[in-house]
Scaffold this active site. Sequence first.
Site, mmCIF file in Angstrom:
data_model
loop_
_atom_site.group_PDB
_atom_site.id
_atom_site.type_symbol
_atom_site.label_atom_id
_atom_site.label_comp_id
_atom_site.label_asym_id
_atom_site.label_seq_id
_atom_site.Cartn_x
_atom_site.Cartn_y
_atom_site.Cartn_z
ATOM 1 C CG ASP A 460 -0.079 0.331 2.449
ATOM 2 O OD1 ASP A 460 0.819 -0.756 2.731
ATOM 3 O OD2 ASP A 460 -0.392 0.641 3.429
ATOM 4 N NE ARG A 464 0.857 4.332 6.125
ATOM 5 C CZ ARG A 464 -0.168 4.749 5.203
ATOM 6 N NH1 ARG A 464 -0.081 6.350 5.227
ATOM 7 N NH2 ARG A 464 -1.199 4.224 5.180
ATOM 8 C CG ASP A 465 4.378 2.201 11.150
ATOM 9 O OD1 ASP A 465 3.698 2.944 10.655
ATOM 10 O OD2 ASP A 465 4.080 2.483 12.583
ATOM 11 C CD GLU A 466 -0.551 0.657 6.476
ATOM 12 O OE1 GLU A 466 -1.692 0.406 5.958
ATOM 13 O OE2 GLU A 466 -0.437 1.834 6.931
ATOM 14 C CG ASP A 473 -4.512 -0.303 -1.216
ATOM 15 O OD1 ASP A 473 -5.283 -0.949 -0.445
ATOM 16 O OD2 ASP A 473 -3.964 0.765 -0.912
ATOM 17 C CD GLU A 737 -2.816 6.800 2.950
ATOM 18 O OE1 GLU A 737 -3.259 5.986 3.592
ATOM 19 O OE2 GLU A 737 -1.694 7.287 3.400
ATOM 20 C CG HIS A 758 -1.309 4.757 -0.613
ATOM 21 N ND1 HIS A 758 -0.814 4.646 0.649
ATOM 22 C CD2 HIS A 758 -2.636 4.291 -0.656
ATOM 23 C CE1 HIS A 758 -1.623 3.850 1.337
ATOM 24 N NE2 HIS A 758 -2.572 3.663 0.672
#
Length: 886
Positions: A460, A464-466, A473, A737, A758
């Site tokens: 996605d 970042r922390d993902e 998506d 995003e 994103h």
Amino acid sequence: MLTVQQLRTEYKENPLGLDTLHPRISWQLHSEERDVMQQAYEIQVSTEPGFGHLLWTSDKVDSDQSNHVELKELRVQSRQRYYVHVRVWDTQNRVSEWSDAAFWEMGLLEAQDWKAEWISAPLSKLDTEAEQGPLLRRSFKVARPLTRARIYATSLGLYELELNSSRVGDTYLTPGWTSYDHRLQVQTYDVKEMLAVGENAVGSWLGNGWFKGNLGWEQRKHIYGNRTALLLQLHLTYEDGEEELVVTDQHWKAAKGPILMSELYHGETYDARLELPGFSKAEYDDHTWVGAEIITHSKDILVAQENVPVRRIEEIKAQSLFTTPAGETVIDFGQNMVGWVRFGVEGEQGREVKLRHAEVLDAEGNFYTDNLRNAKQTVTYILKGGGRESFEPRFTFQGFRYVQLIGFTGNLSLEDFTGVVLHSDMEPTGSFTCSDPLINQLQHNILWGQKGNFVDVPTDCPQRDERLGWTGDAQMFIRTSAYLMNVAPFFTKWLKDLSADQLDHGGVPFVIPNVLGEDQHSSAAWGDAAVICPWVIYQCYGDTRILEQQYPSMQNWVEYVRKQGDNEWLWNTGFHFGDWLGLDSKPDSYVGATDRDLIATAFYAYSVMLLRKTAEVLGHTGDAAQYSELYGRIKGAFNEEFVTPSGRLSVPTQTACVLALMFELVEEPARTRTVAKLLELLEESKHHLTTGFVGTPYLNLLLSQAGHHDAAYKLLLQTDYPSWLYQVTKGATTIWEHWDGIKEDGSFWSKDMNSFNHYAYGAVGDWLYRYVAGIELDEAFPGYKKFRIEPHPGGGLTSARGELESRYGRIISEWKLNTGHMEWLVSIPPNSSATVCLPQAALTDVLESGLPLEQSVGVHFFEQLENAVRVELGSGEYVFRYSLIA
């Protein structure tokens, strides 16, 4: 002259280590003539490159198939190399020469083929909580000259191999991310040229990666296991035919390496003072190393590398070096990218330098990292001293445009910093340009969104922390992605992980591989990826096998939905993300205003529709009849629930209108009223969208399908918020995003969820390719065997060009408007055909390469339509010219 080119096995050129028991061969035809169609083919397979002894032959087969020809009768063996060549006959019964030989090589097909053991650094050296990465090594002897040498390797965590101090292979982040409890990929390397007669050595670096490292925003670690490990098997084949194995076992040794910390989110810390130079050389003194520990882990889960690996694809030069108002030293690479920075530095031993990575600067021009949340994205390097040093990470990647330099002294040079772009090595297949530079930048941003988020799984976001494989998506963007790159192997692998992680009751986790827990699953439009993604791959690549493989998963998803609630024809229970980030949401809400039950039921219907089509393709006539009836029931229930007796949609939002129309859920007069309502809503918003993740991918497509191309162009060409081009005007180099990730005043939408890479909203690319360039699939002839080209000029554009490297070759549609005239170049690859619609054309005025259509070679049929001319074309390049009619 007719030639056969581009032989591929399972999409790949001369692949090593396959475990597909019935490989499929594909090829392309090349000819300078028009209207070339294959009439027959012959395939020969041999274990000898000269085909002196045939292992198998198809003999002459009367067929125009050149895509995914399955070698059903061939029986393959572990580690065997097979050579293949093809010749074809065209419809004039002319036969080509045999193609150049291609090959594929099988890997280890059975668990019992593995003689190696899993090995790990002993816990006494590195316990489970240790951040420092281990090194592994062993020496071995090559007794005499070799004819072949193969390494088969995988790991728990990430690995990198060395032979005699040289890196093995050019792939990164191996073995990739799969559903590790069920599937673990094995890589195969040809290492013959790296070995010498006499003493040799093999070494390995290990890193935490997705297996052991930090994943998700809750900072969980050790999701799959708490120890990194290596499994490796080196097969040596001597000239006399004798074979010898070198395997991971008790003879290996381990030591602490110079990587003090390596995490996908947080970066890497490297102490060059701890380097062990030459540790993968035979003469290296390893007396201080300790014996590696054999651990227990399954080999039954091992599969061959399925998708294309991650590689270093390109390099970007640093654009500028500046000091921010806050006094930070920052480099701008000019492009939001994914990968890492290779840098050079010189200084005294023990000095520490750091690189922090960020996507954007704040309104004051300072380095901004709040949107990274807990991800540190920091590379730390401790110098060994004694001269110039160079470094780049191994087991991490960053999403960034800007890099803050900390600890660097002296005169800094941009030449010392290079951005290394890293992503799955998918073959580029499509391009789009037009006369509007803002749209061209949007296309650039869509492409770079795909590059940055297709790093072994469809993430996605990359910063970042993902960085998780969100199903919603993926299904929203898959059609666009399949235009830009060959994503078939990429999604084939990911969909197998979806099947592996699918819950027993058929529910589909929000992310694949699933690291969020078994209670995080089955939102409408997210779980529907189980059905939508296989269907799109089938359509774009003519790949029936992916439907066969995924059919149980597709069925299980639909049956799961069917069992929800007390009405099997409505989906009005459970958690749903809804129209995520819709602009018509309530304050402080991420969910758009469109009724979630409507969205859920609409996607339920769509998945049933696609499942019915899949059953028809696979010959499951009973299932097809059942799902046809089910779709009708759902459609009826949808109309009872969400459409008034007078034909008005009860949910008056852009997304509701789009879904009801796109998934064919409303008939006349409701359809006409729903189209009118959508246009009314667009007027009210002054031709701006209010849609979120669910509605946006279909919005322009639906408008054009309904004949309102002008409205679609108006949406596209807006440059103020909210619009695609607003991001472009704010300097975006990838897709955001949020429509207002950066607001007009330079402030940010939020800290919590504000990725600037994103790809979901990049799905508008699908409309650019299918309607502006006009390259469109024919559902009855998947893989562009037969297709349609029908551009729709508008929006003030004076030209557009779309190209697509299909399974049959390159498709081109390039149109130009010039003082009331249309000039249009169309290219159709051999062994395919197309229906071409010339917009605003009168039959009596159309010339092709200066000739009337009836005199043009390759033109099979033509007719005048109401405001266009339809032409049936065989392969070849055509140039049309005509005057535009009103």
